[in-house]
Motif scaffolding. Structure first.
Motif, mmCIF file in Angstrom:
data_model
loop_
_atom_site.group_PDB
_atom_site.id
_atom_site.type_symbol
_atom_site.label_atom_id
_atom_site.label_comp_id
_atom_site.label_asym_id
_atom_site.label_seq_id
_atom_site.Cartn_x
_atom_site.Cartn_y
_atom_site.Cartn_z
ATOM 1 N N THR A 299 -62.938 85.301 10.673
ATOM 2 C CA THR A 299 -61.881 85.377 11.036
ATOM 3 C C THR A 299 -61.292 86.130 12.503
ATOM 4 O O THR A 299 -60.255 85.569 12.956
ATOM 5 C CB THR A 299 -60.956 86.045 10.019
ATOM 6 O OG1 THR A 299 -61.210 85.127 8.920
ATOM 7 C CG2 THR A 299 -59.299 85.507 10.532
ATOM 8 N N HIS B 293 -59.317 84.716 15.842
ATOM 9 C CA HIS B 293 -58.285 85.338 16.961
ATOM 10 C C HIS B 293 -58.003 86.323 18.246
ATOM 11 O O HIS B 293 -57.565 85.105 19.678
ATOM 12 C CB HIS B 293 -57.436 86.534 15.897
ATOM 13 C CG HIS B 293 -56.995 85.952 14.830
ATOM 14 N ND1 HIS B 293 -56.464 84.884 13.998
ATOM 15 C CD2 HIS B 293 -56.830 86.558 13.131
ATOM 16 C CE1 HIS B 293 -56.036 84.384 13.028
ATOM 17 N NE2 HIS B 293 -55.831 86.142 12.577
ATOM 18 N N GLU C 173 -52.977 87.639 15.386
ATOM 19 C CA GLU C 173 -53.178 87.715 16.884
ATOM 20 C C GLU C 173 -52.781 89.010 17.563
ATOM 21 O O GLU C 173 -53.419 89.935 18.089
ATOM 22 C CB GLU C 173 -52.963 87.076 17.507
ATOM 23 C CG GLU C 173 -54.011 85.333 17.104
ATOM 24 C CD GLU C 173 -52.786 84.000 17.953
ATOM 25 O OE1 GLU C 173 -53.579 83.222 17.038
ATOM 26 O OE2 GLU C 173 -52.094 83.807 17.765
#
Length: 366
Positions: A339, A343, A313
């Motif tokens: 994805t 995040h 992140e």
């Protein structure tokens, strides 16, 4: 057609010379003022080469089809042949050419003329430089006919201003790059200007520093090359495409380059270079390397500690703070866009922000 309308066209052309107005807009104004379907600013080199060909009034594919049909070859196209031998700033209308005969002798070129209804033309050679002839032209349909005397006079009035504007752009190009280069250096961006073959014409100061410590990209024999063969082919294809099609090119997907072992992916964006480079070098590309700067690494570490982000992140947050969008982040990290969006949702929650703009503002001081 009035003097005021001609003056508007001249003003647009000078504005294009200083980079304030796109050349395509200036050419559109010229076509409108002269009652023509289209207008063109074009360069002719040796061996029937057409280094750049900016056309308004025709579909985007027409410029490529012009070259493929032999339109840039003076043996095929009498408009080119006569224009190349004419004095600078001479104004030639269709009575000076043998386009009907050209179409009969060279059917592929004839089909190009017929496809776009280019029955009449009016052109002027602007100037010659380093083996390159730069000229401008009007393109007219069968219904529009040959230019009238008034339209021809207007075209003659505009021609020297186009020559001045092009020369102005060539003259200020280097200084413009120096100014831009200073800004790019301040932003720590790694930027190269390359010709269509990948030869490096210019680069930012950060590019020199980057090359000294990176194994994924290098300059060999003056050209920018990727370390892996497959990456090198894709990078060169992107550079060639951007340099050839000019500023109206559709956006391209970034190129990913890696170390020889396939590790450590790096995002490289390729765009058409400013018009001054296209004119001077017969096409050029701007190559921007999205390298992870020291600032990005520091920012990732800080945001991880301050807001409790995971390592993944934190990297995404740092790249968002650099101005990259989710798609570019996904491509740079070689992960799925879904994805990255996951995040981003978690980053916003942990940092208590609602948008990328707010995140950029929050992390600006890190």
């Amino acid at each position: 057609m009035t003097e005021d309308e001609v003056r508007v066209a001249i003003d647009a052309i000078h504005s294009a010379g200083f980079g304030d107005t796109p050349w395509m807009d200036a050419l559109t104004t010229l076509a409108d003022v002269t009652g023509s379907m289209g207008a063109q600013l074009v360069g002719f080199g040796s061996d029937a080469a057409v280094p750049f060909n900016w056309i308004v009034g025709l579909p985007p594919e027409a410029a490529d089809e012009f070259v493929l049909s032999g339109g840039g070859d003076p043996r095929v196209n009498s408009r080119v042949r006569v224009g190349m031998s004419a004095p600078e700033l001479a104004v030639l209308d269709e009575t000076a050419f043998s386009s009907v005969q050209d179409a009969r002798l060279y059917p592929e070129y004839g089909r190009w003329l017929e496809r776009y209804d280019l029955a009449y033309g009016c052109l002027s050679p602007l100037f010659r430089r380093d083996g390159l002839l730069i000229g401008m032209a009007l393109m007219r349909t069968e219904a529009q006919g040959n230019v009238t005397n008034d339209q021809k006079r207007a075209f003659a009035m505009v021609a020297p201003h186009v020559r001045t504007a092009v020369r102005t752009q060539l003259a200020i190009g280097a200084q413009s790059w120096r100014l831009a280069s200073g800004l790019l250096d301040a932003l720590s961006l790694v930027v190269f200007v390359c010709d269509r073959h990948g030869r490096v014409l210019d680069r930012s100061g950060a590019a020199d520093e980057f090359l000294s410590g990176d194994l994924r990209l290098r300059v060999r024999h003056g050209a920018l090359r990727a370390a892996r063969d497959g990456d090198a082919v894709r990078l060169q294809a992107a550079i060639g495409a951007a340099a050839n099609v000019g500023l109206d090119a559709p956006p391209q997907r970034p190129v990913i380059v890696r170390n020889r072992d396939g590790s450590d992916p790096l995002l490289v964006e390729v765009h058409p270079a400013p018009a001054a480079y296209a004119l001077r070098h017969r096409g050029a590309a701007l190559v921007i390397v999205r390298a992870a700067s020291g600032r990005e690494a520091r920012r990732a570490a800080a945001v991880r500690d301050l807001f409790g982000l995971t390592a993944a992140e934190a990297v995404v947050a740092a790249r968002l703070a650099e101005g990259l969008g989710p798609q570019a982040v996904a491509q740079g990290l070689q992960v799925r866009i879904g994805t990255v969006r996951t995040h981003i949702r978690r980053i916003y929650e942990k940092c208590e922000v609602n948008s990328q703009i707010e995140l950029v503002a929050l992390l600006a001081r890190l």
